[in-house]
Write an enzyme that holds these catalytic residues in place. Sequence first.
Site, PDB file in Angstrom:
ATOM      1  N   ASP A  10       1.304   5.940  -3.361  1.00  0.00           N
ATOM      2  CA  ASP A  10       0.182   5.959  -2.418  1.00  0.00           C
ATOM      3  C   ASP A  10       0.589   6.910  -1.299  1.00  0.00           C
ATOM      4  OD1 ASP A  10      -2.203   5.188  -1.038  1.00  0.00           O
ATOM      5  OD2 ASP A  10      -1.060   3.774   0.174  1.00  0.00           O
ATOM      6  N   SER A  11      -0.347   7.163  -0.386  1.00  0.00           N
ATOM      7  CA  SER A  11      -0.002   7.980   0.778  1.00  0.00           C
ATOM      8  C   SER A  11       0.987   7.241   1.682  1.00  0.00           C
ATOM      9  CB  SER A  11      -1.267   8.283   1.573  1.00  0.00           C
ATOM     10  OG  SER A  11      -1.824   7.064   2.031  1.00  0.00           O
ATOM     11  N   CYS A  73      -3.917   4.432  -5.011  1.00  0.00           N
ATOM     12  CA  CYS A  73      -4.611   5.020  -3.865  1.00  0.00           C
ATOM     13  C   CYS A  73      -6.001   5.436  -4.336  1.00  0.00           C
ATOM     14  CB  CYS A  73      -3.821   6.233  -3.394  1.00  0.00           C
ATOM     15  SG  CYS A  73      -4.667   7.229  -2.161  1.00  0.00           S
ATOM     16  N   GLU A 154      -0.731   1.582   8.991  1.00  0.00           N
ATOM     17  CA  GLU A 154       0.511   2.366   9.032  1.00  0.00           C
ATOM     18  C   GLU A 154       1.292   2.116  10.319  1.00  0.00           C
ATOM     19  OE1 GLU A 154       1.996   4.370   6.614  1.00  0.00           O
ATOM     20  OE2 GLU A 154       0.446   3.683   5.227  1.00  0.00           O
ATOM     21  N   CYS A 186      -9.957   0.984  -0.507  1.00  0.00           N
ATOM     22  CA  CYS A 186      -8.744   1.682  -0.048  1.00  0.00           C
ATOM     23  C   CYS A 186      -7.650   0.639  -0.156  1.00  0.00           C
ATOM     24  CB  CYS A 186      -8.907   2.149   1.393  1.00  0.00           C
ATOM     25  SG  CYS A 186      -7.369   2.734   2.148  1.00  0.00           S
ATOM     26  N   HIS A 188      -5.067   0.162   1.406  1.00  0.00           N
ATOM     27  CA  HIS A 188      -4.567  -0.368   2.679  1.00  0.00           C
ATOM     28  C   HIS A 188      -5.389  -1.583   3.145  1.00  0.00           C
ATOM     29  CE1 HIS A 188      -2.468   3.476   2.995  1.00  0.00           C
ATOM     30  NE2 HIS A 188      -1.881   3.085   4.111  1.00  0.00           N
TER      31      HIS A 188
HETATM   32  N1  DGL Z   1      -4.460   3.893   0.482  1.00  0.00           N
HETATM   33  C1  DGL Z   1      -5.215   5.048   0.219  1.00  0.00           C
HETATM   34  C2  DGL Z   1      -6.510   4.728  -0.477  1.00  0.00           C
HETATM   35  O1  DGL Z   1      -6.556   3.776  -1.220  1.00  0.00           O
HETATM   36  C3  DGL Z   1      -5.417   6.116   1.235  1.00  0.00           C
HETATM   37  C4  DGL Z   1      -5.066   5.948   2.615  1.00  0.00           C
HETATM   38  C5  DGL Z   1      -4.994   7.260   3.334  1.00  0.00           C
HETATM   39  O2  DGL Z   1      -3.923   7.861   3.276  1.00  0.00           O
HETATM   40  O3  DGL Z   1      -5.980   7.686   3.945  1.00  0.00           O
HETATM   41  O4  DGL Z   1      -7.486   5.418  -0.339  1.00  0.00           O
END
Ligand code: DGL
Length: 293
Positions: A10-11, A73, A154, A186, A188
Site C-alpha cells: 500500500d502507499s 490499496c 498516517e 480506501c 486506510h
Molecule cells: N490506502 C490507499 C487506498 O486504499 C491509498 C491511500 C493514499 O495513499 O492516498 O486507496
Amino acid sequence: MNNAPIGIFDSGLGGLTVARAIIDQLPGESVVYIGDTANSPYGTKPVETVKHLALNVMDKLVEHGVKILVIACNTASAAVLFDARARYDRLGIPVLEVISPAVHRAVSATHNGKIGVIATSTTIATGTYQRALGAYQQVEVTAQACPAFVEFVERGITSGSELLAKAREYLEPVKAGGVDTLVLGCTHYPLLTGVINYVMGSEVTLVSSSEETARDVYRTLLENDWLNEDDATGEINFSALNGGESGAVVESDSPVALKQSNRYQFLATGNTEVFTRLARRFLGPEVGVVNQA
Ligand code: DGL
C-alpha cells in the site's frame, strides 16, 4: 505446496488492514509487506504517477520471491490492475486487488439499493467504483472523495474533534443520499471505523474489502495448490508468539521462534521508525523490525 511469501503493498499503513485479515485467515503463510511511505499519499496523485509508483513497489516484492501479489490499496487497484496483470502473469504471479471484493460485499449487503462509496480523490476520479456498482440493476451510487482521511491515519490520528468535523463535512452528502451501505473504498478507512460509524449511524452497514480480499487469497492459493505446508496441514505452532502454551518463554533462537519471526517482513520506503510504531498499533505484534525498502 509453495512456501514462498505473499506480497502485499500500500502507499502506507492502510494495507495493514488487509494484511491483518490475510494473517488471520492464513496463519501458516509468510508475508512481505511494503508501505510506500516515501510516496504517500497515492490518492491525490495522477493515475499515471500512481501506476509508475505501484509497479516499482510490485517489482520489489517480486525480487523478494513472492508467489502472489496483493494490491492492498484501492487507488493503486484502480490505476494499475490491468498493467500489473499483464506484467506479472508472464512470471506466473497472480495479482489480486481490493475493489471487486468490496463491490460484491456491498451489493449483497444493501437492502434499499442505495450504496455510498468513500475513497481517495484519485479513486473517485477514475470512476472505477461507480462503474462496477452501477453495473448492477437498481443500484444507486453516491460517491465522495475524503482526501484528508489518509493524512489523519498516517499521523496516527483516529479520533478527536478535528477528525470528527472533517468526517461530518465529507459524509454529509453521503447521508443525504439515503444510503444503507457504505463502502470504505480506501484501505486506510477501516482504521477510522469509530468516527465513520458514529457520523453515519449504526443502521448503515460499513463494508471494507479486507476480509473478502483475504478469502480471495485463500481461494487462489488453494486452487493452485500453493498453500504453505503449515496451512496445507493445518498444523501451526504459535508458541513463539505467545510465550508457549504453558506461558514458558521460548528460546529466541529455537527453530520454532526463528520460523515464526521470519514469517513476517515489513518494509517501508520512508521513515521506518514512525512506520514501526504505527504498524505495531494497527496490525499488532507480528510487526517486528521494519526494514528500509
Ligand atoms: N490506502 C490507499 C487506498 O486504499 C491509498 C491511500 C493514499 O495513499 O492516498 O486507496
